[in-house]
Design a protein around this motif. Sequence first.
Motif, PDB file in Angstrom:
ATOM      1  N   ILE B  58       1.221  -1.347  -0.177  1.00  0.00           N
ATOM      2  CA  ILE B  58       0.044  -0.456  -0.414  1.00  0.00           C
ATOM      3  C   ILE B  58       0.840   1.612   0.104  1.00  0.00           C
ATOM      4  O   ILE B  58       0.571   2.410  -0.442  1.00  0.00           O
ATOM      5  CB  ILE B  58      -0.820  -0.293   0.892  1.00  0.00           C
ATOM      6  CG1 ILE B  58      -0.506   0.162   2.365  1.00  0.00           C
ATOM      7  CG2 ILE B  58      -1.830  -1.160   0.751  1.00  0.00           C
ATOM      8  CD1 ILE B  58      -0.832   0.087   3.865  1.00  0.00           C
ATOM      9  N   LYS B  59       2.387   0.984   0.634  1.00  0.00           N
ATOM     10  CA  LYS B  59       3.125   2.187   0.042  1.00  0.00           C
ATOM     11  C   LYS B  59       3.799   2.887  -0.631  1.00  0.00           C
ATOM     12  O   LYS B  59       3.638   1.926  -2.473  1.00  0.00           O
ATOM     13  CB  LYS B  59       4.575   1.995   1.216  1.00  0.00           C
ATOM     14  CG  LYS B  59       3.678   2.435   2.369  1.00  0.00           C
ATOM     15  CD  LYS B  59       5.043   2.324   2.991  1.00  0.00           C
ATOM     16  CE  LYS B  59       6.013   1.372   2.837  1.00  0.00           C
ATOM     17  NZ  LYS B  59       7.161   1.234   4.035  1.00  0.00           N
ATOM     18  N   ASP B  60       3.609   3.899  -1.277  1.00  0.00           N
ATOM     19  CA  ASP B  60       4.323   4.674  -2.884  1.00  0.00           C
ATOM     20  C   ASP B  60       5.614   3.733  -2.616  1.00  0.00           C
ATOM     21  O   ASP B  60       6.062   3.388  -2.018  1.00  0.00           O
ATOM     22  CB  ASP B  60       4.573   5.864  -2.216  1.00  0.00           C
ATOM     23  CG  ASP B  60       4.894   6.277  -3.540  1.00  0.00           C
ATOM     24  OD1 ASP B  60       4.411   5.861  -5.037  1.00  0.00           O
ATOM     25  OD2 ASP B  60       4.594   7.582  -3.764  1.00  0.00           O
ATOM     26  N   ASN B 139       2.906   5.718  -8.127  1.00  0.00           N
ATOM     27  CA  ASN B 139       1.537   6.616  -7.856  1.00  0.00           C
ATOM     28  C   ASN B 139       1.357   7.296  -8.887  1.00  0.00           C
ATOM     29  O   ASN B 139       0.040   7.487  -8.647  1.00  0.00           O
ATOM     30  CB  ASN B 139       1.501   7.096  -6.435  1.00  0.00           C
ATOM     31  CG  ASN B 139       0.878   6.109  -5.350  1.00  0.00           C
ATOM     32  OD1 ASN B 139       1.455   4.830  -5.412  1.00  0.00           O
ATOM     33  ND2 ASN B 139       0.895   6.115  -4.211  1.00  0.00           N
ATOM     34  N   VAL B 140       2.389   9.034  -8.633  1.00  0.00           N
ATOM     35  CA  VAL B 140       2.941   9.757  -9.542  1.00  0.00           C
ATOM     36  C   VAL B 140       2.489   8.695 -11.403  1.00  0.00           C
ATOM     37  O   VAL B 140       1.579   9.753 -11.762  1.00  0.00           O
ATOM     38  CB  VAL B 140       4.112  10.593  -9.822  1.00  0.00           C
ATOM     39  CG1 VAL B 140       4.039  11.444 -10.860  1.00  0.00           C
ATOM     40  CG2 VAL B 140       4.433  11.076  -8.208  1.00  0.00           C
ATOM     41  N   ASN B 232      -3.812   6.957  -0.392  1.00  0.00           N
ATOM     42  CA  ASN B 232      -2.293   7.798   0.174  1.00  0.00           C
ATOM     43  C   ASN B 232      -2.732   8.515   0.295  1.00  0.00           C
ATOM     44  O   ASN B 232      -3.192   9.655   0.009  1.00  0.00           O
ATOM     45  CB  ASN B 232      -1.701   8.133  -1.318  1.00  0.00           C
ATOM     46  CG  ASN B 232       0.012   8.375  -0.951  1.00  0.00           C
ATOM     47  OD1 ASN B 232       0.254   9.496  -0.175  1.00  0.00           O
ATOM     48  ND2 ASN B 232       0.743   7.394  -1.401  1.00  0.00           N
TER      49      ASN B 232
END
Lengths: 164, 369
Positions: B58-60, B139-140, B232
Amino acid sequence: MELVTPELGLLFWMIVSFGIVLWILKKFAWKPILNALKEREHSIEDALLSAEKAQEEMIKLEADNEAIIRKVKVERDGLLKEARQVKEKMIQESKEQASEEADKIIEAARLSIENEKIAAIADIKDQVATFSVEIAEKILKQKLAGKEDQKELIDKLLNEIRFN
Amino acid sequence: MTCNSGFSAIFVIIIILNLSPAFGYTIALQETEEHTHQAKSEEQNKGFKPGDFIFDHIKDAYDWHILTYKDFHLSIPLPVIVYSKTKGLNIFFSSKFHHGHNSYKGFKIAHEGKYEGKVVELMEDGTDIRPIDLSISKNVFAIYICIILMFWVFISVARVYKNNQGKAPKGLQNFVEPIILFIRDEIAIPSIGEKKYEKFMPYLLTLFFFIWINNMMGLIPIFPGGANVTGNITVTMALAAFTFVVTAINGNKFYWQEIFNSPEVPFWLKIPIPLVPIIEIIGMLTKPLILMIRLFANITAGHIIALGFFSLIFVFGDMQVMLGFGVSPLSILFTIFMTFLELLVALIQAYVFTLLSALYFGMATAEHH
């Protein structure tokens, strides 16, 4: 802890990209879509309105038609009634005329009968007078066959006639 | 035919969404299994750690991991963009780190400490400092995919609207139109009012579709989905900030008067201590804060639960291999159920965020008498 710590780089890219997306979509997607939707709604609304109007007009026309029909019916009834009246009147009139005529004829007949009667009576009277004179003549001729008889009668008559 | 294609496309997407968790998570789990094996060989006492497994997902990240088989890692390298005072601007692919094992140009991914998982600069005195990091992270990149998808869908739909004016909608238009109408008629107009809603429609539509698409993409476990974008806190923070700024810009004099000098409040609550204005300002700031936390928490929780069910297989598998296999049908069943729930949550959260934003705009633009 990292899970709830905002990351500067991501925040930067997020704001930049979301801003650009917002701007581009606003210009090239949402404006045309929303305008088209609005226009379509307007046209549908217009169509519905005009349909409603047409329907109203039709109802009005129908009402007009009915009114006309009613009027015509009333007129027809009036005409019929008038005709009937005229007919009755004519019958009445002709009846009256006929009876009047009949009366006249009867009167005339009566008059002529009366006249005839009078004439006949006069005729009879004449004839009766002639007959009576003739009869009297004959009687006289018979009665006055002798001289005394003639003298007696003359005397009698002379007695009857009074000189006054 | 054309009318059906939109729906069938959606149907296919839903089927993929529903089937793929099992597939995708299996790949993800293969990787963890490998990790576990490695960890086992390195440190005998360390087993499968569901916490690390879940948080890794779940983290970037600096690269988009797809699968790991034995020693082979398949991942999409993403550009790292860092600026530091000593080394200036540096742009390179994250593959240079060799999955976090190497350092490159004096930069490395920290494995522990305050900046765990982030790019840090190695200083001469042995300390790590964090440079300004504008990397195109997972994520970006996921955001870009979502953006491309949105551009493609909505600009093409807009073109159809232009070319197909006055005709019945078809294809993708059929799918998009009810949603747009729903946002307009059920969210914007009731919340903001007939007169002013139009100004906010582009923002509300963008917001709704951005959140929804990202939520849905997050449910697809493999590339191009699987990034936890709306789970996020930075992303939700940016979205909430947009709502806050739009509210503040469009706030009329009644709105600001209500905050700083509410006419219904007795003066001694405003002077000398501006008690009510302080409360009002806190309230004004709490609204976007709640938006931020709600979306973040809902989406992250969904991911954690779905991954948690899968972790069960490996927790039990660590005890006894057959036990792991035995638990797996139950885990898959639970995960499928969770995915269905998440499909709903994805829509509801996008709706709630949009609705609350619209309500705040409505409050800021309401006319008082």
